[in-house]
Motif scaffolding. Structure first.
Motif, PDB file in Angstrom:
ATOM      1  N   GLU A 285       4.385 -41.678  10.433  1.00 58.31           N
ATOM      2  CA  GLU A 285       3.090 -42.282  10.133  1.00 58.31           C
ATOM      3  C   GLU A 285       3.247 -43.724   9.663  1.00 58.31           C
ATOM      4  O   GLU A 285       2.482 -44.600  10.056  1.00 58.31           O
ATOM      5  CB  GLU A 285       2.360 -41.459   9.076  1.00 58.31           C
ATOM      6  CG  GLU A 285       1.825 -40.143   9.590  1.00 58.31           C
ATOM      7  CD  GLU A 285       0.843 -40.324  10.739  1.00 58.31           C
ATOM      8  OE1 GLU A 285       0.028 -41.270  10.693  1.00 58.31           O
ATOM      9  OE2 GLU A 285       0.892 -39.527  11.682  1.00 58.31           O
TER      10      GLU A 285
ATOM     11  N   LEU B 214     -12.736 -33.254   6.810  1.00 56.04           N
ATOM     12  CA  LEU B 214     -12.234 -33.197   8.175  1.00 56.04           C
ATOM     13  C   LEU B 214     -13.315 -33.529   9.200  1.00 56.04           C
ATOM     14  O   LEU B 214     -13.022 -34.016  10.292  1.00 56.04           O
ATOM     15  CB  LEU B 214     -11.658 -31.804   8.469  1.00 56.04           C
ATOM     16  CG  LEU B 214     -10.387 -31.428   7.713  1.00 56.04           C
ATOM     17  CD1 LEU B 214      -9.991 -30.001   8.032  1.00 56.04           C
ATOM     18  CD2 LEU B 214      -9.248 -32.381   8.031  1.00 56.04           C
TER      19      LEU B 214
ATOM     20  N   GLY C  50      -4.081 -39.704   6.783  1.00 58.54           N
ATOM     21  CA  GLY C  50      -4.135 -39.343   8.193  1.00 58.54           C
ATOM     22  C   GLY C  50      -3.248 -38.150   8.488  1.00 58.54           C
ATOM     23  O   GLY C  50      -3.631 -37.220   9.208  1.00 58.54           O
ATOM     24  N   LEU C  51      -2.043 -38.164   7.931  1.00 56.55           N
ATOM     25  CA  LEU C  51      -1.131 -37.046   8.118  1.00 56.55           C
ATOM     26  C   LEU C  51      -1.666 -35.794   7.438  1.00 56.55           C
ATOM     27  O   LEU C  51      -1.550 -34.680   7.974  1.00 56.55           O
ATOM     28  CB  LEU C  51       0.253 -37.414   7.573  1.00 56.55           C
ATOM     29  CG  LEU C  51       1.331 -36.337   7.690  1.00 56.55           C
ATOM     30  CD1 LEU C  51       1.482 -35.852   9.125  1.00 56.55           C
ATOM     31  CD2 LEU C  51       2.651 -36.871   7.156  1.00 56.55           C
TER      32      LEU C  51
ATOM     33  N   GLN D  81      -5.816 -29.750   9.777  1.00 63.04           N
ATOM     34  CA  GLN D  81      -6.465 -29.322  11.008  1.00 63.04           C
ATOM     35  C   GLN D  81      -5.553 -28.421  11.827  1.00 63.04           C
ATOM     36  O   GLN D  81      -6.000 -27.429  12.427  1.00 63.04           O
ATOM     37  CB  GLN D  81      -6.888 -30.533  11.835  1.00 63.04           C
ATOM     38  CG  GLN D  81      -7.816 -30.186  12.984  1.00 63.04           C
ATOM     39  CD  GLN D  81      -9.104 -29.554  12.491  1.00 63.04           C
ATOM     40  OE1 GLN D  81      -9.883 -30.192  11.782  1.00 63.04           O
ATOM     41  NE2 GLN D  81      -9.334 -28.290  12.842  1.00 63.04           N
ATOM     42  N   ARG D  82      -4.269 -28.761  11.854  1.00 66.23           N
ATOM     43  CA  ARG D  82      -3.312 -27.929  12.587  1.00 66.23           C
ATOM     44  C   ARG D  82      -3.230 -26.530  11.982  1.00 66.23           C
ATOM     45  O   ARG D  82      -3.166 -25.522  12.707  1.00 66.23           O
ATOM     46  CB  ARG D  82      -1.937 -28.591  12.585  1.00 66.23           C
ATOM     47  CG  ARG D  82      -0.881 -27.828  13.378  1.00 66.23           C
ATOM     48  CD  ARG D  82       0.375 -28.658  13.567  1.00 66.23           C
ATOM     49  NE  ARG D  82       0.941 -29.090  12.312  1.00 66.23           N
ATOM     50  CZ  ARG D  82       1.114 -30.359  11.960  1.00 66.23           C
ATOM     51  NH1 ARG D  82       0.707 -31.326  12.756  1.00 66.23           N
ATOM     52  NH2 ARG D  82       1.655 -30.675  10.804  1.00 66.23           N
TER      53      ARG D  82
ATOM     54  N   ARG E 227      -4.775 -35.057   7.004  1.00 65.34           N
ATOM     55  CA  ARG E 227      -5.873 -34.585   7.850  1.00 65.34           C
ATOM     56  C   ARG E 227      -5.332 -33.754   9.016  1.00 65.34           C
ATOM     57  O   ARG E 227      -5.809 -32.661   9.312  1.00 65.34           O
ATOM     58  CB  ARG E 227      -6.671 -35.773   8.369  1.00 65.34           C
ATOM     59  CG  ARG E 227      -7.784 -35.413   9.344  1.00 65.34           C
ATOM     60  CD  ARG E 227      -8.414 -36.675   9.918  1.00 65.34           C
ATOM     61  NE  ARG E 227      -9.142 -37.410   8.898  1.00 65.34           N
ATOM     62  CZ  ARG E 227     -10.423 -37.180   8.585  1.00 65.34           C
ATOM     63  NH1 ARG E 227     -11.101 -36.237   9.212  1.00 65.34           N
ATOM     64  NH2 ARG E 227     -11.019 -37.893   7.664  1.00 65.34           N
ATOM     65  N   ARG E 228      -4.332 -34.283   9.702  1.00 65.54           N
ATOM     66  CA  ARG E 228      -3.792 -33.576  10.859  1.00 65.54           C
ATOM     67  C   ARG E 228      -3.078 -32.292  10.454  1.00 65.54           C
ATOM     68  O   ARG E 228      -3.142 -31.286  11.170  1.00 65.54           O
ATOM     69  CB  ARG E 228      -2.855 -34.498  11.645  1.00 65.54           C
ATOM     70  CG  ARG E 228      -3.596 -35.521  12.473  1.00 65.54           C
ATOM     71  CD  ARG E 228      -2.651 -36.268  13.401  1.00 65.54           C
ATOM     72  NE  ARG E 228      -1.699 -37.090  12.649  1.00 65.54           N
ATOM     73  CZ  ARG E 228      -1.998 -38.302  12.177  1.00 65.54           C
ATOM     74  NH1 ARG E 228      -3.206 -38.806  12.344  1.00 65.54           N
ATOM     75  NH2 ARG E 228      -1.091 -39.003  11.530  1.00 65.54           N
ATOM     76  N   SER E 229      -2.416 -32.312   9.311  1.00 59.36           N
ATOM     77  CA  SER E 229      -1.720 -31.107   8.856  1.00 59.36           C
ATOM     78  C   SER E 229      -2.707 -29.996   8.528  1.00 59.36           C
ATOM     79  O   SER E 229      -2.480 -28.824   8.861  1.00 59.36           O
ATOM     80  CB  SER E 229      -0.867 -31.429   7.617  1.00 59.36           C
ATOM     81  OG  SER E 229       0.123 -32.386   7.926  1.00 59.36           O
TER      82      SER E 229
ATOM     83  N   ASN F 178       1.074 -41.541  22.151  1.00 59.49           N
ATOM     84  CA  ASN F 178       0.238 -40.343  22.047  1.00 59.49           C
ATOM     85  C   ASN F 178       1.031 -39.096  22.396  1.00 59.49           C
ATOM     86  O   ASN F 178       0.846 -38.031  21.790  1.00 59.49           O
ATOM     87  CB  ASN F 178      -0.982 -40.475  22.960  1.00 59.49           C
ATOM     88  CG  ASN F 178      -1.969 -41.510  22.466  1.00 59.49           C
ATOM     89  OD1 ASN F 178      -1.974 -41.853  21.287  1.00 59.49           O
ATOM     90  ND2 ASN F 178      -2.805 -42.021  23.361  1.00 59.49           N
TER      91      ASN F 178
ATOM     92  N   ASP G 292      -6.434 -24.701  13.006  1.00 60.10           N
ATOM     93  CA  ASP G 292      -6.461 -24.414  14.438  1.00 60.10           C
ATOM     94  C   ASP G 292      -5.538 -23.253  14.789  1.00 60.10           C
ATOM     95  O   ASP G 292      -5.879 -22.404  15.630  1.00 60.10           O
ATOM     96  CB  ASP G 292      -6.050 -25.654  15.247  1.00 60.10           C
ATOM     97  CG  ASP G 292      -7.110 -26.739  15.243  1.00 60.10           C
ATOM     98  OD1 ASP G 292      -8.257 -26.444  14.852  1.00 60.10           O
ATOM     99  OD2 ASP G 292      -6.773 -27.883  15.614  1.00 60.10           O
TER     100      ASP G 292
ATOM    101  N   ASP H  47       3.109 -33.887  15.712  1.00 57.68           N
ATOM    102  CA  ASP H  47       2.041 -33.150  15.035  1.00 57.68           C
ATOM    103  C   ASP H  47       2.189 -31.650  15.227  1.00 57.68           C
ATOM    104  O   ASP H  47       1.822 -30.858  14.348  1.00 57.68           O
ATOM    105  CB  ASP H  47       0.670 -33.595  15.537  1.00 57.68           C
ATOM    106  CG  ASP H  47       0.282 -34.969  15.018  1.00 57.68           C
ATOM    107  OD1 ASP H  47       0.961 -35.463  14.082  1.00 57.68           O
ATOM    108  OD2 ASP H  47      -0.684 -35.557  15.527  1.00 57.68           O
TER     109      ASP H  47
END
Length: 231
Positions: free
Chosen positions: A187, A147, A53-54, A60-61, A56-58, A203, A64, A210
């Protein structure tokens, strides 16, 4: 918590002789890179505590915030302030690439940062810029199918105990020192934090963590510890 016991998919990208592969086995996640070393190595799994999960977010960040670089021309005729600002962004890109152990991208971003700060020749910057763009594209090619997968969001179990003051202080310590080890710790304790903070505040905290806005995350957690909750 966004966690996976198995990734269930292998990501393969081939660009010429370059090869990047991501897979997850058992309860952990392993990353295997090919000859270019531009992608996700086993060190990334260790660095992120095996948390997909981490990861994935790393990823995507990174895309982005820095994906636009793949469409921008190489820097030229920059004023001193513009060069300084772009060097700052290269520094952030270097950190984001280092977090997931994208070694080639990490190296190129560092070289561009130094070149921009030191007034390197435009031809040298252009060559490294083109290589940096290619490294981002290869990384995206490898990660995009994964992703794009839907990710189930799990609620904490009813018997999940809330995070203790001791756990909050441990996380606070890492965040206050801007230590990236705060990411896997966050996480691993997400469910307990959810139980203590509730969905809205969790959140909010997750968005700050994040975004690597650790100072803001510290302020939120310090407020939780000073709200009169028992130790």
């Amino acid at each position: 918590a966004v966690r996976h016991r198995q990734l269930g998919q292998r990501l393969v990208a081939v660009a010429g002789r370059q090869h990047v592969e991501l897979s997850a086995l058992g309860q952990g996640q392993k990353a295997v890179a090919g000859h270019d070393q531009c992608g996700l190595l086993p060190e990334a799994a260790r660095r992120l505590g095996g948390d997909t999960g981490l990861l994935r977010r790393s990823l995507q960040r990174l895309f982005d915030e820095f994906g636009e670089f793949t469409d921008l021309p190489a820097p030229s005729n920059l004023q001193a302030e513009d060069a300084r600002r772009l060097a700052g962004r290269m520094h952030k890109l270097r950190g984001a690439a280092g977090l997931i152990d994208a070694l080639e991208l990490h190296r190129l971003a560092g070289e561009l940062e130094n070149g921009l700060r030191d007034g390197a020749a435009e031809a040298d910057l252009a060559s490294r810029w083109t290589s940096m763009q290619a490294a981002i594209r290869r990384l995206h090619l490898a990660a995009a199918p994964w992703l794009d997968q839907a990710v189930p969001v799990a609620e904490p179990s009813p018997d999940q105990p809330p995070a203790s003051d001791e756990e909050l202080r441990r996380l606070l310590d890492l965040l206050s020192r801007h230590d990236l080890d705060a990411l896997p710790l966050f996480e691993s304790r997400r469910a307990a934090l959810h139980k203590r903070l509730g969905s809205t505040r969790l959140n909010d905290l997750a968005a700050r963590v994040d975004a690597l806005d650790f100072s803001s995350a510290v302020a939120l957690l310090q407020g939780e510890l000073t709200d009169g909750t028992p130790s």
